[in-house]
Design a protein around this motif. Structure first.
Motif, mmCIF file in Angstrom:
data_model
loop_
_atom_site.group_PDB
_atom_site.id
_atom_site.type_symbol
_atom_site.label_atom_id
_atom_site.label_comp_id
_atom_site.label_asym_id
_atom_site.label_seq_id
_atom_site.Cartn_x
_atom_site.Cartn_y
_atom_site.Cartn_z
ATOM 1 N N GLY A 73 0.843 -1.189 0.000
ATOM 2 C CA GLY A 73 0.000 0.000 0.000
ATOM 3 C C GLY A 73 0.876 1.235 0.000
ATOM 4 O O GLY A 73 1.644 1.460 -0.934
ATOM 5 N N ARG A 74 0.790 2.031 1.048
ATOM 6 C CA ARG A 74 1.657 3.198 1.201
ATOM 7 C C ARG A 74 2.593 3.048 2.387
ATOM 8 O O ARG A 74 3.206 4.021 2.832
ATOM 9 C CB ARG A 74 0.818 4.467 1.372
ATOM 10 N N THR A 75 2.737 1.856 2.915
ATOM 11 C CA THR A 75 3.617 1.621 4.046
ATOM 12 C C THR A 75 4.769 0.708 3.635
ATOM 13 O O THR A 75 4.698 -0.001 2.635
ATOM 14 C CB THR A 75 2.861 0.983 5.222
ATOM 15 N N CYS A 76 5.830 0.729 4.412
ATOM 16 C CA CYS A 76 7.002 -0.114 4.168
ATOM 17 C C CYS A 76 7.079 -1.170 5.263
ATOM 18 O O CYS A 76 7.237 -0.835 6.439
ATOM 19 C CB CYS A 76 8.277 0.737 4.145
ATOM 20 N N GLU A 77 6.935 -2.423 4.878
ATOM 21 C CA GLU A 77 6.940 -3.530 5.827
ATOM 22 C C GLU A 77 8.154 -4.419 5.589
ATOM 23 O O GLU A 77 8.725 -4.432 4.497
ATOM 24 C CB GLU A 77 5.654 -4.356 5.694
ATOM 25 N N GLU A 78 8.523 -5.177 6.623
ATOM 26 C CA GLU A 78 9.636 -6.108 6.494
ATOM 27 C C GLU A 78 9.125 -7.464 6.016
ATOM 28 O O GLU A 78 8.127 -7.969 6.523
ATOM 29 C CB GLU A 78 10.358 -6.267 7.841
ATOM 30 N N PRO A 79 9.781 -8.083 5.020
ATOM 31 C CA PRO A 79 9.349 -9.401 4.531
ATOM 32 C C PRO A 79 9.669 -10.491 5.543
ATOM 33 O O PRO A 79 10.410 -10.281 6.510
ATOM 34 C CB PRO A 79 10.158 -9.565 3.247
ATOM 35 N N ASP A 80 9.113 -11.679 5.312
ATOM 36 C CA ASP A 80 9.335 -12.798 6.223
ATOM 37 C C ASP A 80 10.644 -13.526 5.946
ATOM 38 O O ASP A 80 11.193 -14.185 6.830
ATOM 39 C CB ASP A 80 8.174 -13.799 6.130
ATOM 40 N N THR A 81 11.167 -13.419 4.717
ATOM 41 C CA THR A 81 12.347 -14.188 4.321
ATOM 42 C C THR A 81 13.364 -13.293 3.635
ATOM 43 O O THR A 81 13.001 -12.509 2.743
ATOM 44 C CB THR A 81 11.944 -15.327 3.373
ATOM 45 N N TYR A 82 14.614 -13.391 4.034
ATOM 46 C CA TYR A 82 15.708 -12.647 3.422
ATOM 47 C C TYR A 82 17.010 -13.258 3.908
ATOM 48 O O TYR A 82 16.998 -14.220 4.697
ATOM 49 C CB TYR A 82 15.642 -11.154 3.768
ATOM 50 N N ILE A 83 18.123 -12.762 3.445
ATOM 51 C CA ILE A 83 19.413 -13.266 3.902
ATOM 52 C C ILE A 83 20.155 -12.160 4.638
ATOM 53 O O ILE A 83 19.885 -10.971 4.458
ATOM 54 C CB ILE A 83 20.288 -13.794 2.745
ATOM 55 N N MET A 84 21.094 -12.588 5.471
ATOM 56 C CA MET A 84 22.000 -11.664 6.147
ATOM 57 C C MET A 84 23.413 -12.212 6.027
ATOM 58 O O MET A 84 23.613 -13.426 6.047
ATOM 59 C CB MET A 84 21.613 -11.477 7.612
ATOM 60 N N PHE A 85 24.373 -11.318 5.902
ATOM 61 C CA PHE A 85 25.760 -11.764 5.815
ATOM 62 C C PHE A 85 26.654 -10.735 6.492
ATOM 63 O O PHE A 85 26.289 -9.562 6.636
ATOM 64 C CB PHE A 85 26.188 -11.972 4.363
ATOM 65 N N ASP A 87 21.694 -6.919 5.508
ATOM 66 C CA ASP A 87 20.500 -7.632 5.086
ATOM 67 C C ASP A 87 20.295 -7.439 3.590
ATOM 68 O O ASP A 87 20.583 -6.373 3.050
ATOM 69 C CB ASP A 87 19.273 -7.161 5.865
ATOM 70 N N ALA A 88 19.813 -8.467 2.906
ATOM 71 C CA ALA A 88 19.616 -8.400 1.456
ATOM 72 C C ALA A 88 18.472 -9.315 1.058
ATOM 73 O O ALA A 88 18.125 -10.261 1.780
ATOM 74 C CB ALA A 88 20.898 -8.797 0.714
ATOM 75 N N ASN A 89 17.890 -9.042 -0.096
ATOM 76 C CA ASN A 89 16.790 -9.848 -0.594
ATOM 77 C C ASN A 89 17.286 -11.174 -1.155
ATOM 78 O O ASN A 89 18.424 -11.295 -1.604
ATOM 79 C CB ASN A 89 16.025 -9.080 -1.675
#
Length: 420
Positions: free
Chosen positions: A234-246, A254-256
């Motif tokens: 919508g007009r908000t920025c949310e954090e996804p459930d899955t991603y990688i970190m290094f 953090d990265a997609n």
């Protein structure tokens, strides 16, 4: 009018009320004026964008490309709807500016030794002046055009309209003997006329309609929102459930999952640097990051909540347990997210430790270099590299040990289990 020294060139670019666009090599990027919410809006591997112009009134972004086939292009302010508007009559276009009053684009061309212009929607370029030795910048004010010439070391003034006669009127030199002359800017409110924008904060709208980046789009009063961090919903920025970190030096990045240089970082806020970071692991359910830091005299295990990364808590270290004074190095650490324990190895000490998240430790007396904790309460895998490199398995208490890999192993350094 302001003439800017060559070293300061690029610092005084067209600004908007909420954001500024910057260009590095082949990537277009945008951020707010305080440097926050930095986002890549377009990228290319085959082009060489070198100069940009912003038209907040017309709601377009323009840039000159000096690639193998030079072009002038434009896009919406969010980088979408890219199109080539000039593809002929160009050699080395640069110093692109937009006259928001006449809707004309002006630029210099170093190889063609001239200043040219074109309508904002494109077409055939018009030659404005030909007597340009080496233009370093161009500016407009009303019907007047100003440019700097770093070969002649001067700032010139002349009409901004193409010459309609065979007689070329000589320009007026405003100043001379400028050894490092570069960019030129005409400072006037006439060059930045007022206009409405759906991104403006008004009396009725006390805050911006978008939490991070807001763009005005041609032909509509609806704002276009974008996220520099998080995923737009919508007009908000949310954090996804899955991603990688290094780990990258002292940072946890953090990265997609899907590679895309234009995609935003999945987390709303970056993690602050961790001095002397060595290893880290995560507890997804508790949303915690556990990490190892080392210095020449000690090794520590700490953790922080992902929504409160500044508040770091020591789990293991000389400052918490006296027995930890003997631990100078931790070669690997893995989390048991079900039993809420951290398993870590100490390399040459020949031990694997189980560390409860409350801080209680137990030595399992296993010579190992790397560990991988499993999802069940009775399995744990170890790599041992003393004389006979191998991979072993034990229960979570260190008993019932079995060698599961003894061939084809030379110097194992890291291990991970596929829990599926």
């Amino acid at each position: 009018m302001v003439a800017v020294p060559f070293e300061e060139r690029g610092k005084q670019r067209e600004e908007q009320a909420l954001k500024i666009l910057r260009l590095w090599l082949t990537v277009g990027q945008v951020c707010r004026l305080d440097g926050s919410n930095h986002k890549v809006i377009f990228t290319t591997k085959t082009e060489t964008p070198t100069s940009i112009a912003v038209d907040p009134v017309g709601r377009y972004l323009y840039w000159a490309d000096q690639g193998q086939k030079p072009t002038i292009q434009r896009a919406y302010l969010d980088g979408s709807r890219r199109e080539v508007i000039v593809s002929e009559g160009l050699a080395e276009p640069t110093d692109l500016i937009v006259d928001v009053n006449s809707r004309m684009l002006y630029w210099t061309d170093a190889k063609l030794d001239g200043i040219f212009r074109v309508r904002s929607n494109g077409g055939a370029p018009e030659l404005v002046r030909t007597d340009i030795a080496s233009a370093a910048g161009v500016a407009l004010l009303g019907q007047n055009m100003f440019w700097t010439d770093n070969r002649l070391e001067k700032v010139f003034k002349a009409s901004s309209k193409p010459n309609q006669t065979s007689l070329l009127l000589s320009p007026v030199a405003l100043t001379a003997n400028l050894k490092d002359v570069g960019e030129v800017v005409a400072f006037s409110r006439d060059n930045q006329p007022r206009a409405t924008s759906p991104c403006q904060v008004t009396d009725n709208l006390r805050k911006t309609p978008c939490p991070q980046l807001c763009f005005a789009t041609p032909g509509t009063q609806a704002p276009t929102c974008a996220c520099a961090r998080g995923v737009l919903k919508g007009r908000t920025c949310e954090e996804p459930d899955t991603y990688i970190m290094f780990a990258d030096g002292d940072k946890i990045i953090d990265a997609n999952i899907e590679p895309d240089v234009k995609s935003s970082h999945p987390l709303k806020e970056p993690f602050p640097p961790v001095d002397n970071l060595q290893i880290f692991d995560v507890d997804v359910t508790m949303r915690r990051i556990y990490y190892v830091t080392e210095n020449p005299t000690e090794a520590n295990i700490s953790w922080f909540a992902m929504n409160n990364a500044e508040n770091r808590r020591l789990l293991l270290g000389p400052g918490k347990q006296k027995t930890a004074e003997k631990i100078r190095h931790i070669s690997d650490m893995k989390m048991d997210w079900i039993g809420h324990k951290a398993y870590f190895t100490t390399g040459r000490m020949g031990k694997v430790f189980a560390l409860d998240v409350t801080g209680c430790t137990r030595s399992l007396s296993i010579r190992a270099t790397a560990t991988s904790s499993g999802p069940t309460p009775d399995t744990n895998r170890m790599e041992a590299s003393a004389y006979e490199p191998r991979i072993e398995r034990s229960n979570m208490a260190g008993g019932d040990r079995h060698i599961i890999v003894s061939e084809g192993v030379s110097l194992p350094a890291a291990i991970v289990a596929d829990y599926r």
